[in-house]
Design an enzyme around this catalytic site. Structure first.
Site, PDB file in Angstrom:
ATOM      1  N   ASP A 248      34.464  40.152  52.009  1.00  0.00           N
ATOM      2  CA  ASP A 248      35.548  39.957  52.980  1.00  0.00           C
ATOM      3  C   ASP A 248      34.970  39.470  54.306  1.00  0.00           C
ATOM      4  O   ASP A 248      34.890  40.196  55.304  1.00  0.00           O
ATOM      5  CB  ASP A 248      36.331  41.264  53.158  1.00  0.00           C
ATOM      6  CG  ASP A 248      37.117  41.629  51.911  1.00  0.00           C
ATOM      7  OD1 ASP A 248      37.495  40.700  51.167  1.00  0.00           O
ATOM      8  OD2 ASP A 248      37.341  42.823  51.665  1.00  0.00           O
TER       9      ASP A 248
ATOM     10  N   ASP B 163      40.726  36.863  44.303  1.00  0.00           N
ATOM     11  CA  ASP B 163      41.886  37.682  44.661  1.00  0.00           C
ATOM     12  C   ASP B 163      42.893  36.852  45.453  1.00  0.00           C
ATOM     13  O   ASP B 163      42.961  36.925  46.681  1.00  0.00           O
ATOM     14  CB  ASP B 163      41.414  38.899  45.461  1.00  0.00           C
ATOM     15  CG  ASP B 163      42.513  39.940  45.635  1.00  0.00           C
ATOM     16  OD1 ASP B 163      43.511  39.870  44.896  1.00  0.00           O
ATOM     17  OD2 ASP B 163      42.370  40.820  46.500  1.00  0.00           O
TER      18      ASP B 163
ATOM     19  N   LYS C 100      46.339  36.849  44.852  1.00  0.00           N
ATOM     20  CA  LYS C 100      47.667  37.482  44.953  1.00  0.00           C
ATOM     21  C   LYS C 100      48.773  36.426  44.884  1.00  0.00           C
ATOM     22  O   LYS C 100      49.665  36.355  45.727  1.00  0.00           O
ATOM     23  CB  LYS C 100      47.787  38.298  46.249  1.00  0.00           C
ATOM     24  CG  LYS C 100      46.756  39.413  46.375  1.00  0.00           C
ATOM     25  CD  LYS C 100      46.931  40.174  47.677  1.00  0.00           C
ATOM     26  CE  LYS C 100      45.972  41.342  47.786  1.00  0.00           C
ATOM     27  NZ  LYS C 100      44.569  40.906  47.997  1.00  0.00           N
TER      28      LYS C 100
ATOM     29  N   ASN D  86      55.534  27.129  38.416  1.00  0.00           N
ATOM     30  CA  ASN D  86      54.739  25.919  38.257  1.00  0.00           C
ATOM     31  C   ASN D  86      53.544  25.913  39.205  1.00  0.00           C
ATOM     32  O   ASN D  86      52.430  25.513  38.817  1.00  0.00           O
ATOM     33  CB  ASN D  86      55.608  24.682  38.497  1.00  0.00           C
ATOM     34  CG  ASN D  86      54.879  23.398  38.176  1.00  0.00           C
ATOM     35  OD1 ASN D  86      54.440  23.180  37.055  1.00  0.00           O
ATOM     36  ND2 ASN D  86      54.731  22.541  39.182  1.00  0.00           N
TER      37      ASN D  86
ATOM     38  N   THR E 297      47.446  48.523  48.151  1.00  0.00           N
ATOM     39  CA  THR E 297      46.929  49.873  48.404  1.00  0.00           C
ATOM     40  C   THR E 297      47.116  50.345  49.845  1.00  0.00           C
ATOM     41  O   THR E 297      46.883  51.510  50.138  1.00  0.00           O
ATOM     42  CB  THR E 297      45.441  49.962  48.033  1.00  0.00           C
ATOM     43  OG1 THR E 297      44.715  48.951  48.746  1.00  0.00           O
ATOM     44  CG2 THR E 297      45.265  49.770  46.542  1.00  0.00           C
TER      45      THR E 297
ATOM     46  N   GLY F 220      34.004  47.667  49.372  1.00  0.00           N
ATOM     47  CA  GLY F 220      33.977  46.743  50.495  1.00  0.00           C
ATOM     48  C   GLY F 220      33.006  47.150  51.574  1.00  0.00           C
ATOM     49  O   GLY F 220      31.786  47.137  51.395  1.00  0.00           O
ATOM     50  N   ARG F 221      33.562  47.567  52.713  1.00  0.00           N
ATOM     51  CA  ARG F 221      32.735  47.805  53.892  1.00  0.00           C
ATOM     52  C   ARG F 221      31.736  48.942  53.728  1.00  0.00           C
ATOM     53  O   ARG F 221      30.753  49.004  54.454  1.00  0.00           O
ATOM     54  CB  ARG F 221      33.660  48.056  55.093  1.00  0.00           C
ATOM     55  CG  ARG F 221      34.226  46.757  55.651  1.00  0.00           C
ATOM     56  CD  ARG F 221      35.342  46.969  56.650  1.00  0.00           C
ATOM     57  NE  ARG F 221      36.632  47.168  55.987  1.00  0.00           N
ATOM     58  CZ  ARG F 221      37.794  47.149  56.617  1.00  0.00           C
ATOM     59  NH1 ARG F 221      37.832  46.969  57.931  1.00  0.00           N
ATOM     60  NH2 ARG F 221      38.919  47.320  55.947  1.00  0.00           N
TER      61      ARG F 221
END
Length: 231
Positions: free
Chosen positions: A12, A61, A63, A69, A119, A209-210
């Site tokens: 990220d 990712d 989303k 289409n 989340t 992640g972090r």
């Protein structure tokens, strides 16, 4: 249990060089990375191709939440990049998810994952958009919908894993962001858990992640995550 297959490190970052530096520092400690909208926008698809060329697996990712289409076109583009996973928003309904699944058929190694409830969202957030059920109820509803149209798995919080595994069966992928080491900070996640608890409940992969990427020694931090998975 093979932590190298189950732990996904989230890149990220807002630029390619910083993300590349982390990949270099982790070396063989990590082979699976998440590339989200920020890094993809900043560094472009060439960064994804570069990761794949280095033998890394990529969870893209995106989303996806668009007309079927457009979703299908994005999935085909992701497959051409060589990624292993791509996400579609289950709240888009069966048409969007089915279009993603169908587009992935030409790429045998590509898995379509349906995002259930983000989340960071709470029951109150769902109420704001007219959903009266709890996050747990909504997660299960959307997961069943995703399974019905052939999605390979879902994205959900660590706290949802046990119920999802019982609902989706043993073959579905369940990928959980929102994990942190015991005593760590869950940051933006409203329904967090530890990597060990998520995997014990039935998660197939956890996204870190972090906890790793902002550590002074990322490789040492990732080794701590691995060590915490050993029962």
């Amino acid at each position: 249990m093979d932590p190298n297959n189950e732990i996904i490190v989230a890149l990220d970052y807002g630029n390619g060089p910083t993300a590349e530096d982390l990949v270099d520092r982790l070396g063989d400690e990590c082979r699976f990375y998440k590339v989200g909208l920020e890094l993809l926008t900043a560094a472009g698809p060439d960064f994804v191709r570069h990761l794949v060329s280095r033998g890394k697996e990529v969870f893209l990712d995106l989303k996806l939440f668009e007309i079927p289409n457009s979703v299908a076109g994005a999935v085909r583009a992701a497959g051409a990049l060589g990624v292993s996973m791509v996400t579609v928003h289950s709240m888009g309904g069966t048409g969007i998810m089915a279009a993603a699944v169908d587009a992935a058929r030409d790429f045998p190694d590509l898995r379509i994952l349906a995002l259930t409830v983000v989340t960071s969202m709470t029951d109150e957030d769902l109420a704001d958009i007219g959903v009266s059920d709890s996050t747990e109820e909504q997660v299960l509803r959307l997961a069943r919908l995703a399974g019905k149209v052939g999605c390979h798995g879902v994205i959900a919080s660590p706290q949802d894993v046990s119920a999802l595994r019982g609902t989706l069966g043993s073959n579905a992928l369940i990928v959980t962001p929102g994990v942190a080491l015991p005593g760590g900070t869950p940051f933006d996640h409203a329904r967090p858990g530890t990597p060990r608890a998520a995997l014990a409940a039935g998660a197939s992969h956890v996204v870190v992640g972090r906890t790793v990427t902002r550590a002074q020694d990322p490789a040492a931090a990732l080794r701590l995550v691995h060590a915490g998975l050993v029962v």
